[in-house]
Design a protein around this motif. Sequence first.
Motif, PDB file in Angstrom:
ATOM      1  N   PHE A   1     -38.297 -53.755  78.778  1.00 28.26           N
ATOM      2  CA  PHE A   1     -37.664 -53.633  80.078  1.00 28.26           C
ATOM      3  C   PHE A   1     -36.824 -52.367  80.138  1.00 28.26           C
ATOM      4  CE2 PHE A   1     -38.333 -57.585  82.388  1.00 28.26           C
ATOM      5  CZ  PHE A   1     -38.764 -58.441  81.402  1.00 28.26           C
ATOM      6  N   GLY A   2     -36.808 -51.765  81.317  1.00 32.42           N
ATOM      7  CA  GLY A   2     -35.825 -50.740  81.585  1.00 32.42           C
ATOM      8  C   GLY A   2     -34.486 -51.393  81.868  1.00 32.42           C
ATOM      9  N   ILE A   3     -33.458 -50.574  81.990  1.00 33.00           N
ATOM     10  CA  ILE A   3     -32.106 -51.102  82.180  1.00 33.00           C
ATOM     11  C   ILE A   3     -31.917 -51.689  83.570  1.00 33.00           C
ATOM     12  CG2 ILE A   3     -31.075 -48.951  83.006  1.00 33.00           C
ATOM     13  CD1 ILE A   3     -28.672 -49.677  81.135  1.00 33.00           C
TER      14      ILE A   3
ATOM     15  N   VAL B   1     -43.409 -56.936  76.382  1.00 37.92           N
ATOM     16  CA  VAL B   1     -42.911 -55.965  77.344  1.00 37.92           C
ATOM     17  C   VAL B   1     -41.578 -55.386  76.905  1.00 37.92           C
ATOM     18  CG1 VAL B   1     -44.104 -56.960  79.304  1.00 37.92           C
ATOM     19  CG2 VAL B   1     -41.790 -57.706  78.780  1.00 37.92           C
TER      20      VAL B   1
ATOM     21  N   LYS C   1     -28.951 -64.757  88.238  1.00 37.21           N
ATOM     22  CA  LYS C   1     -30.229 -65.473  88.345  1.00 37.21           C
ATOM     23  C   LYS C   1     -31.238 -64.894  87.371  1.00 37.21           C
ATOM     24  CE  LYS C   1     -28.762 -67.992  91.795  1.00 37.21           C
ATOM     25  NZ  LYS C   1     -28.491 -69.455  91.589  1.00 37.21           N
ATOM     26  N   SER C   2     -32.407 -65.532  87.300  1.00 33.96           N
ATOM     27  CA  SER C   2     -33.451 -65.054  86.403  1.00 33.96           C
ATOM     28  C   SER C   2     -34.336 -64.027  87.117  1.00 33.96           C
ATOM     29  CB  SER C   2     -34.300 -66.227  85.921  1.00 33.96           C
ATOM     30  OG  SER C   2     -35.008 -66.805  86.991  1.00 33.96           O
ATOM     31  N   PRO C   3     -35.063 -63.198  86.373  1.00 32.05           N
ATOM     32  CA  PRO C   3     -35.946 -62.213  86.997  1.00 32.05           C
ATOM     33  C   PRO C   3     -37.090 -62.892  87.748  1.00 32.05           C
ATOM     34  CG  PRO C   3     -35.489 -61.647  84.705  1.00 32.05           C
ATOM     35  CD  PRO C   3     -34.989 -63.028  84.911  1.00 32.05           C
TER      36      PRO C   3
ATOM     37  N   GLN D   1     -33.965 -59.123  90.237  1.00 31.75           N
ATOM     38  CA  GLN D   1     -33.016 -60.044  89.647  1.00 31.75           C
ATOM     39  C   GLN D   1     -31.720 -60.009  90.442  1.00 31.75           C
ATOM     40  OE1 GLN D   1     -31.939 -59.498  85.445  1.00 31.75           O
ATOM     41  NE2 GLN D   1     -31.629 -61.707  85.243  1.00 31.75           N
TER      42      GLN D   1
ATOM     43  N   PHE E   1     -44.781 -53.926  85.425  1.00 35.05           N
ATOM     44  CA  PHE E   1     -44.245 -54.995  86.256  1.00 35.05           C
ATOM     45  C   PHE E   1     -42.942 -54.556  86.898  1.00 35.05           C
ATOM     46  CE2 PHE E   1     -47.137 -57.932  84.194  1.00 35.05           C
ATOM     47  CZ  PHE E   1     -47.303 -57.364  82.946  1.00 35.05           C
TER      48      PHE E   1
ATOM     49  N   TYR F   1     -39.662 -56.561  88.437  1.00 33.23           N
ATOM     50  CA  TYR F   1     -38.974 -57.831  88.635  1.00 33.23           C
ATOM     51  C   TYR F   1     -37.713 -57.574  89.441  1.00 33.23           C
ATOM     52  CZ  TYR F   1     -41.837 -60.137  85.035  1.00 33.23           C
ATOM     53  OH  TYR F   1     -42.880 -60.682  84.318  1.00 33.23           O
TER      54      TYR F   1
ATOM     55  N   LEU G   1     -40.791 -62.055  89.551  1.00 37.84           N
ATOM     56  CA  LEU G   1     -41.850 -61.054  89.613  1.00 37.84           C
ATOM     57  C   LEU G   1     -42.105 -60.625  91.057  1.00 37.84           C
ATOM     58  CD1 LEU G   1     -44.031 -59.541  87.935  1.00 37.84           C
ATOM     59  CD2 LEU G   1     -45.584 -61.402  88.544  1.00 37.84           C
TER      60      LEU G   1
ATOM     61  N   LEU H   1     -35.897 -54.530  87.843  1.00 37.83           N
ATOM     62  CA  LEU H   1     -36.243 -54.239  86.462  1.00 37.83           C
ATOM     63  C   LEU H   1     -37.692 -53.778  86.376  1.00 37.83           C
ATOM     64  CD1 LEU H   1     -34.704 -57.490  84.963  1.00 37.83           C
ATOM     65  CD2 LEU H   1     -33.839 -55.198  84.516  1.00 37.83           C
TER      66      LEU H   1
ATOM     67  N   PHE I   1     -47.073 -56.353  90.117  1.00 39.49           N
ATOM     68  CA  PHE I   1     -47.737 -56.197  88.833  1.00 39.49           C
ATOM     69  C   PHE I   1     -48.898 -55.236  89.069  1.00 39.49           C
ATOM     70  CE2 PHE I   1     -50.261 -56.884  85.301  1.00 39.49           C
ATOM     71  CZ  PHE I   1     -51.409 -57.619  85.559  1.00 39.49           C
TER      72      PHE I   1
END
Lengths: 113, 113
Positions: free
Chosen positions: B103-105, B101, B42-44, B38, B34, B36, B46, B88, B49
């Motif tokens: 997540f990468g940094i 999942v 705020k929130s991630p 951000q 995925f 994302y 999408l 992300l 995918f």
Amino acid sequence: DTEVTQTPKHLVMGMTNKKSLKCEQHMGHRAMYWYKQKAKKPPELMFVYSYEKLSINESVPSRFSPECPNSSLLNLHLHALQPEDSALYLCASSQGRLNTEAFFGQGTRLTVV
Amino acid sequence: QKEVEQNSGPLSVPEGAIASLNCTYSDRGSQSFFWYRQYSGKSPELIMFIYSNGDKEDGRFTAQLNKASQYVSLLIRDSQPSDSATYLCAVNPSSGGYQKVTFGIGTKLQVIP
């Protein structure tokens, strides 16, 4: 509609308070998640509910207590938090099937004083 | 070795250029991937995918997956200042019906007008 709704958007609480975060989705998703995100860090998984049962608890301290009253709702009960628990708390949901995506809510910005 | 690796950036590209974001992962059995976006505070959200090898296009975005080499990338064509955000990469190693999942940094993208 890919909406996940979280309330409240902001919350300030003292270390002796009890509060709850709420999350709701009406997409028919059967998996719901709580994540915690600190500034400049990726989201960290806390809990996963699959078909209303707790499937994953990532060794989260007991001062965080999740609850899934039904397939559309997810709560996170907070008690005796520490200032280091201040973060953005994110709820997400997915269909609960392989190879499907998860959608995040807007998050709750929590400050513990 | 980190499970999901991304360059934290910032990656600076001029407006109208192609932005290329890369992500490598360590679990060869990972199932779905995925991207994302951000924005700060705020929130991630999408963006893409993908779970099959090859390319997947959606508007100005193209996700590329190479499971043999264990990388997934995101191309953003005709980059706009509004694309400036942290991207992300998330990888789901689970073969179950929910996501666990990692997540990468995140890579911070700056699109220069």
